[in-house]
Design a protein around this motif. Structure first.
Motif, PDB file in Angstrom:
ATOM      1  N   ASN A 109      -3.678   3.321  -3.199  1.00 25.75           N
ATOM      2  CA  ASN A 109      -3.245   4.550  -2.534  1.00 25.75           C
ATOM      3  C   ASN A 109      -4.405   5.093  -1.718  1.00 25.75           C
ATOM      4  OD1 ASN A 109      -1.379   6.751  -1.992  1.00 25.75           O
ATOM      5  ND2 ASN A 109      -2.812   8.003  -3.180  1.00 25.75           N
ATOM      6  N   ASP A 110      -4.184   5.258  -0.436  1.00 23.37           N
ATOM      7  CA  ASP A 110      -5.232   5.715   0.467  1.00 23.37           C
ATOM      8  C   ASP A 110      -6.478   4.856   0.314  1.00 23.37           C
ATOM      9  OD1 ASP A 110      -6.450   7.221   2.413  1.00 23.37           O
ATOM     10  OD2 ASP A 110      -7.023   8.861   1.058  1.00 23.37           O
ATOM     11  N   PRO A 152      -0.905  11.768  -0.107  1.00 25.18           N
ATOM     12  CA  PRO A 152      -1.964  12.778  -0.211  1.00 25.18           C
ATOM     13  C   PRO A 152      -1.953  13.436  -1.594  1.00 25.18           C
ATOM     14  CG  PRO A 152      -0.685  13.053   1.800  1.00 25.18           C
ATOM     15  CD  PRO A 152       0.057  12.071   0.957  1.00 25.18           C
ATOM     16  N   GLU A 153      -3.083  13.993  -1.990  1.00 28.75           N
ATOM     17  CA  GLU A 153      -3.201  14.521  -3.347  1.00 28.75           C
ATOM     18  C   GLU A 153      -2.139  15.575  -3.658  1.00 28.75           C
ATOM     19  OE1 GLU A 153      -6.287  16.870  -6.339  1.00 28.75           O
ATOM     20  OE2 GLU A 153      -7.024  16.107  -4.411  1.00 28.75           O
ATOM     21  N   ASN A 175      -9.272   3.285  -9.824  1.00 30.86           N
ATOM     22  CA  ASN A 175      -9.222   4.654  -9.309  1.00 30.86           C
ATOM     23  C   ASN A 175      -9.675   5.654 -10.372  1.00 30.86           C
ATOM     24  OD1 ASN A 175      -8.425   7.220  -8.310  1.00 30.86           O
ATOM     25  ND2 ASN A 175      -6.838   6.270  -7.051  1.00 30.86           N
ATOM     26  N   PHE A 202       0.417   5.642   0.837  1.00 30.92           N
ATOM     27  CA  PHE A 202      -0.451   6.716   1.300  1.00 30.92           C
ATOM     28  C   PHE A 202       0.191   8.026   0.861  1.00 30.92           C
ATOM     29  CE2 PHE A 202      -1.820   9.997   4.305  1.00 30.92           C
ATOM     30  CZ  PHE A 202      -3.170   9.981   4.015  1.00 30.92           C
ATOM     31  N   SER A 260       0.824  -1.208   0.000  1.00 28.65           N
ATOM     32  CA  SER A 260       0.000   0.000   0.000  1.00 28.65           C
ATOM     33  C   SER A 260       0.859   1.259   0.000  1.00 28.65           C
ATOM     34  CB  SER A 260      -0.905   0.023   1.233  1.00 28.65           C
ATOM     35  OG  SER A 260      -1.839  -1.023   1.194  1.00 28.65           O
TER      36      SER A 260
END
Length: 750
Positions: free
Chosen positions: A253-254, A223-224, A261, A221, A219
């Motif tokens: 992602n997240d 952020p945008e 996605n 993570f 995974s």
């Protein structure tokens, strides 16, 4: 081979201008008309068939049956041109609509002539190396009938535990953007419909290089804001360079797997960038959304993938199995299928497959051409990084009459090719041992005693034997590193020290008292601090490919001068990871006045060591910073000047400086321009690479060099998630690496 002169100026401005091949709008209109005509004749089953990619298998009759029914749009892993033509003939002459197959293969850093791994090519800081490598790969692969490759991999990667770092261009967004766009250009040539062009497929979209713990498929993570500032720009650059296809990544992602996605596939790729090519899933990544827990079964996986914007499924067959029912239930719209098929047919038309579906079966003539081998050798020369050269040990002088060649990588023809070389031929590899013997002839005695038979070998008997033999030499050349299998997909490591007894081998060689030149061939940065200390000189060559031996021999004897730079930070120890140069500053950055582990007094007060951000055991710095690399000569930077210290957002900043060769060898320096936004609405990196240039100078020669930097390239996604240049104070450095240079200031005003 042909050199593409116009590349440099275009690519060094990426990702901020478009270098896309100019499309013939009239021809595009004709293609779109053909697509619509063909689409109107297709049954639902034939449309879904175009969205199905299978891997070639032994029974050609079984595959032919599927093709004849229109149930296959693409085949991967078929490299026999006779079989390629046979399968293509079924598609063209025996299926109802005569739609050609798209033949695909992973051609990552060469088909037969193997270039350095992409991480090595990035070390050259030369986009021409990347373009030439991709062009050679395209020429050779297309001769076998391959017209689509799953490259370049342009995942920004900052964790060398991740085995797939070998496939990418390292840790930097800008360098990855430039090198990735060059690879797209090389694969696709001047026109997609040329028979030697193959469709590029930038991967993995997106964020895969940030896998937790450096563990593959894991995974992320991101952020945008970080996604847009760091991980998306190389893909945008590839899209602007005309990439025909994109591949989704394995990771979530997240919580959202990339294959399902909608934000990245529809909103960004299609909506913001206007991409109109094929989006293909990675191998079985549609079905793997079940294992992610993102889909309950293959039906839901197929639905989420297609609705998110995946056009073609690689090998997991959920589209063929589930889409008819999903359309009947209204969970997938027919328009989504039509859009996907349009994207697939568009690329097939652009590749010229409808008019020229077959390949000349006398393909062997295209392989290992002298120009291909020369380009591969030059790439290996420019990719090698000189990390240490104590007392000018290198280049070796005529006074050296005997050399000992030791180590498991000295004569490892398969392993020096590196990861992802499905079609490479180790019998064509020229190893360092062979190249050294050919170079020195009878002028230098070569004593060969490997010590270890492979990189994981722990046989200390061999180590003792090698040390005894090496004691008779003037100089010891120790070739160590990693076997090819230790890097690449799913080949992650928690320990980055040299494997087996290689460290003990270096220690034993050092005890002879003879100069030890350590040459490391590996797929990632390794934690080699203690080996560096024991060595008089260190050359690092990310797996250098077919012609790695002659390249390294030339470098060792001074027929070539090292110019490579580290495309990724080398950690001292794994505990520093992630360690990369373009980090944000903390509120308490280290001042270097702090007390390190071995200097702590007994019963020291809790706050006596300095409350700042550093490791007590590893100190403040990595082993080698990004952009670092020595030469046999020396360079002096001087007289840095800016066109203005106050600039508007629409201006272009010109930075000029003098670069002088102050040594005794002709050499090439990679001059680098770094910028920092000092104060912004969100914290910004302490430095970011914005330009680089390879400058070749003779001894004593001085050149005035300039960089042009549009202020618009200082834009970032700010606190309001708007991409903009914020007015304020900036700093820049012109330097040989990411930790050097004198700070110069300028302002951007509204």
């Amino acid at each position: 081979m042909k050199t593409m002169k116009m590349l440099s100026a275009c690519l060094l401005l990426l990702p901020f201008i478009s270098c896309t091949q100019v499309q013939d709008t009239e021809n595009d209109a004709v293609i779109e008309q053909k697509i619509e005509t063909l689409l109107s004749r297709m049954t639902l089953e034939e449309k879904i068939g175009q969205m199905n990619q299978i891997s070639s298998y032994g029974n050609i009759e079984d595959m032919s049956g599927l093709i004849k029914k229109g149930e296959v749009g693409s085949i991967l892993n078929e490299v026999d041109p006779v079989r390629v033509n046979a399968l293509q003939r079924v598609a063209m002459e025996e299926s109802r609509l005569g739609i050609p197959l798209l033949m695909a293969r992973d051609v990552i850093h060469g088909f037969k002539t193997i270039f350095p791994i992409p991480l090595g090519q990035a070390a050259s800081f030369n986009p021409q190396v990347a373009e030439d490598g991709a062009r050679v790969a395209a020429v050779e692969a297309s001769a076998a009938g391959i017209r689509w490759t799953f490259a370049p991999m342009i995942d920004v990667a900052r964790d060398p535990r991740w085995g797939r770092m070998a496939e990418g261009c390292g840790e930097d967004t800008y360098l990855t953007s430039v090198m990735g766009a060059a690879m797209v250009k090389g694969f696709q040539g001047d026109s997609l419909n040329h028979p030697t062009s193959i469709a590029a497929c930038p991967k993995h979209f997106v964020g895969y290089g940030a896998a937790e713990g450096g563990r593959d498929y894991n995974s992320t993570f991101i952020p945008e804001r970080r996604l847009r500032n760091v991980y998306l720009p190389p893909f945008e650059a590839a899209a602007k360079a005309g990439a025909a296809t994109f591949m989704t990544s394995f990771n979530d992602n997240d919580g959202a797997p990339s294959t399902g996605n909608t934000f990245i596939l529809k909103d960004v790729l299609r909506g913001e960038w206007g991409f109109d090519g094929i989006v293909v899933s990675d191998w079985a990544s549609v079905a793997e959304m079940i294992a992610h827990g993102f889909a309950a079964d293959s039906k839901e996986a197929a639905m989420k993938a297609v609705n998110a914007g995946v056009d073609m499924e690689m090998v997991s067959y959920t589209f063929v199995k589930e889409l008819p029912g999903l359309i009947k239930e209204g969970k997938v719209k027919k328009s989504a299928i039509d859009d996907a098929v349009r994207n697939i047919l568009r690329i097939k038309f652009r590749l010229g497959l409808f008019d020229n579906p077959y390949v000349d079966e006398k393909w062997i003539e295209e392989l290992y051409a002298p120009s291909h081998l020369e380009a591969a050798k030059q790439a290996a020369v420019e990719s090698a990084i000189l990390l240490k050269n104590e007392k000018e040990t290198l280049p070796l002088q005529s006074s050296v009459k005997t050399v000992a060649v030791v180590g498991p990588m000295a004569n490892a023809p398969y392993d020096q090719l590196g990861t992802w070389i499905f079609d490479g031929d180790k019998t064509k590899t020229v190893t360092p041992l062979k190249a050294i013997k050919e170079l020195v002839g009878d002028k230098v005695q070569v004593i060969y005693e490997p010590g270890l038979t492979y990189s994981r070998d722990k046989n200390m008997v061999g180590v003792a034997k090698a040390a005894a033999a090496a004691a008779r030499a003037d100089v010891i050349l120790a070739f160590v590193g990693e076997e090819a299998i230790l890097s690449g997909e799913a080949h992650c490591l928690a320990d980055l020290n040299l494997q087996g007894a290689q460290s003990e081998l270096i220690a034993a060689l050092a005890k002879t008292g003879k100069p030890v030149v350590t040459v490391v061939m590996a797929g990632r940065p390794l934690t080699i601090g203690k080996e560096v200390e024991l060595s008089s000189a260190v050359l690092y060559s990310f797996h250098p490919g077919t012609m790695g031996g002659p390249a390294l021999a030339d470098l060792l004897w001074g027929k070539a001068v090292p110019s490579g730079k580290t495309p990724v930070t080398f950690p001292k120890m794994v505990g520093q990871i992630p360690v990369y140069y373009a980090h944000n500053s903390s509120g308490r950055p280290a001042t270097r006045n702090e007390v390190l582990l071995n200097d702590i007094p007994l019963e020291a007060g809790q706050t006596s060591l300095g409350c700042t951000s550093f490791y007590m055991d590893a100190g403040f710095d990595p082993l080698y910073s990004f952009g670092y690399g020595l030469s046999y000569t020396t360079f002096k930077y001087d007289n840095v000047k800016l066109s203005s210290a106050n600039l508007k957002k629409e201006d272009v900043l010109t930075v000029t400086f003098d670069l002088e060769n102050t040594g005794k060898y002709e050499g090439t320096e990679v001059a680098q321009l770094y910028v920092q936004d000092k104060f912004a609405s969100v914290t910004r990196p302490v430095r970011e690479l914005k330009r680089f240039a390879r400058v070749t100078l003779k001894p004593g020669e001085k050149k005035n060099v300039s960089f042009e930097l549009p202020i618009s390239e200082l834009a970032f996604w700010n606190i309001d998630m708007v991409k903009t240049v914020e007015a304020g104070d900036f700093a820049l450095w012109v330097a040989p690496d990411s930790q050097s240079g004198e700070e110069v200031f300028f302002k951007v005003v509204d």
